[in-house]
Scaffold this active site. Structure first.
Site, PDB file in Angstrom:
ATOM      1  N   ASP A 118     -11.784  -2.490   0.647  1.00 46.07           N
ATOM      2  CA  ASP A 118     -11.821  -1.366  -0.204  1.00 46.07           C
ATOM      3  C   ASP A 118     -12.876  -0.386   0.473  1.00 46.07           C
ATOM      4  O   ASP A 118     -12.905   0.709  -0.405  1.00 46.07           O
ATOM      5  CB  ASP A 118     -11.631  -1.353  -1.616  1.00 46.07           C
ATOM      6  CG  ASP A 118     -10.737  -0.591  -2.209  1.00 46.07           C
ATOM      7  OD1 ASP A 118      -9.724  -0.052  -1.807  1.00 46.07           O
ATOM      8  OD2 ASP A 118     -11.158  -0.060  -3.534  1.00 46.07           O
ATOM      9  N   ASP A 157      -3.921  -2.358   2.016  1.00 48.47           N
ATOM     10  CA  ASP A 157      -4.780  -1.389   2.084  1.00 48.47           C
ATOM     11  C   ASP A 157      -5.652  -1.418   3.430  1.00 48.47           C
ATOM     12  O   ASP A 157      -6.320  -0.360   3.903  1.00 48.47           O
ATOM     13  CB  ASP A 157      -5.866  -1.182   0.920  1.00 48.47           C
ATOM     14  CG  ASP A 157      -5.185  -0.657  -0.378  1.00 48.47           C
ATOM     15  OD1 ASP A 157      -3.843  -0.517  -0.430  1.00 48.47           O
ATOM     16  OD2 ASP A 157      -5.712  -0.473  -1.475  1.00 48.47           O
ATOM     17  N   ASP A 302      -4.987  -1.610 -13.517  1.00 48.00           N
ATOM     18  CA  ASP A 302      -5.853  -0.980 -12.518  1.00 48.00           C
ATOM     19  C   ASP A 302      -7.346  -0.767 -12.691  1.00 48.00           C
ATOM     20  O   ASP A 302      -8.192   0.100 -11.796  1.00 48.00           O
ATOM     21  CB  ASP A 302      -4.970   0.308 -12.020  1.00 48.00           C
ATOM     22  CG  ASP A 302      -3.819   0.102 -11.432  1.00 48.00           C
ATOM     23  OD1 ASP A 302      -3.473  -0.731 -10.782  1.00 48.00           O
ATOM     24  OD2 ASP A 302      -2.711   1.144 -12.062  1.00 48.00           O
TER      25      ASP A 302
END
Length: 327
Positions: A118, A157, A302
């Site tokens: 991330d 991601d 989230d």
């Protein structure tokens, strides 16, 4: 394509680091929906079932609350991340795929532990260095030894946001190496490719090429996100066409439909109240669309936003909201 109604309970994958993965979509490029791409007409695969783990949060919740019984039976992917180590991930994988094999169902695993995961944002974490990541992947491979059919999604991601990290080329090389190692198993491998409102399909195709997609079944889209299924199909088909032009023929794909059943406001990717569950998990045959999966568990927050509590892995109210109980 069936959707989940309000009578279905709640499924949760356990950990909050996985939950906040979707938040990083705030930083996508948002090129827009691909138009004028022929959509496939897949046929459901007969005689196969995806695995619904009996030790999921939903299954535990269903022991005391009947509202979770339906969703506890819906297949979910099992994430491998910071709660697994080089020392214990082999056994964790072996136990999971073994339990699925015992009931003749197909399990889905997600690798989510790449170094600098991330890029230091909401779901920051992962292993300290590349050598340890390689050892961790090798342990996953050992855990898959002797397994039957198993779906493996590689690093949500990681490619889509690679240019935001310090070592883009190194990240792509690590994913390619992981795919190469996993290809020695029976795994059906999909490298994550972001979603339809992030990178241009041509750019994603180039990144997938560098990440070893030629050794994989293909790619995944919409993991932990909220993009419409039709948009995802058009995007995936455009990525496929771009890969074809780069020499990779017949790449297949899967779509995460766990939270894309209703539109959400642009940029609202942290427990958006308008989100609802989408198409039920199902495998297909006959086209490049291999299936819909519930990779992100409904009810897994989230982060502490839009009413979700801090540090809570299982948010029942959020799950019921996704299922439309409060409409």
């Amino acid at each position: 394509m069936a959707t989940v109604g309000v009578t279905v309970g709640v499924v949760i994958v356990v950990f909050v680091i996985v939950a906040v993965a979707g938040v990083s979509r705030l930083f996508g490029l948002g090129f827009g929906v691909v138009e004028d791409v022929a959509e496939p007409e897949p046929t459901p695969r007969a005689g196969v079932s995806l695995y619904a783990a009996t030790d999921s949060n939903a299954a535990r919740a269903a022991q005391t609350d009947a509202r979770f019984e339906g969703l506890a039976a819906i297949p979910q992917a099992r994430w491998l991340s910071d709660w697994t180590t080089v020392d214990n991930v082999e056994q964790a994988v072996a136990d999971y795929v073994g339990a699925a094999s015992a009931v003749a169902e197909i399990p889905a695993l997600v690798l989510y532990k790449i170094p600098d995961r991330d890029c230091g944002l909401y779901a920051a974490g992962g292993l300290a260095d590349a050598d340890e990541y390689v050892s961790w992947v090798d342990a996953v491979v050992r855990g898959l030894s002797g397994a039957g059919e198993v779906i493996v999604i590689v690093e949500p991601d990681a490619l889509a946001m690679a240019s935001q990290c310090e070592d883009e080329e190194g990240r792509e090389a690590l994913i390619a190496d992981a795919v190469h190692r996993l290809s020695s198993t029976s795994a059906t491998i999909y490298i994550d490719a972001g979603h339809s409102d992030w990178l241009d399909p041509d750019e994603m195709a180039r990144r997938l090429m560098r990440a070893g997609v030629a050794e994989a079944q293909g790619f995944s889209t919409n993991v932990s996100n909220f993009q419409n299924t039709d948009d995802e199909i058009r995007y995936a088909e455009a990525v496929r066409a771009a890969l074809e032009s780069l020499g990779v023929s017949d790449a297949h794909y899967v779509i995460d439909t766990s939270r894309n059943g209703s539109p959400v406001p642009a940029g609202d990717v942290c427990n958006p109240p308008d989100a609802r569950v989408g198409d039920l998990p199902q495998l297909f045959t006959g086209t490049a669309l291999d299936g819909f999966l519930w990779v992100k568990a409904p009810g897994e927050p989230d982060g502490p936003c839009n009413g979700a509590p801090i540090g809570q892995f299982f948010w029942p109210e959020g799950a019921l909201q996704l299922l439309g109980f409060y409409d």
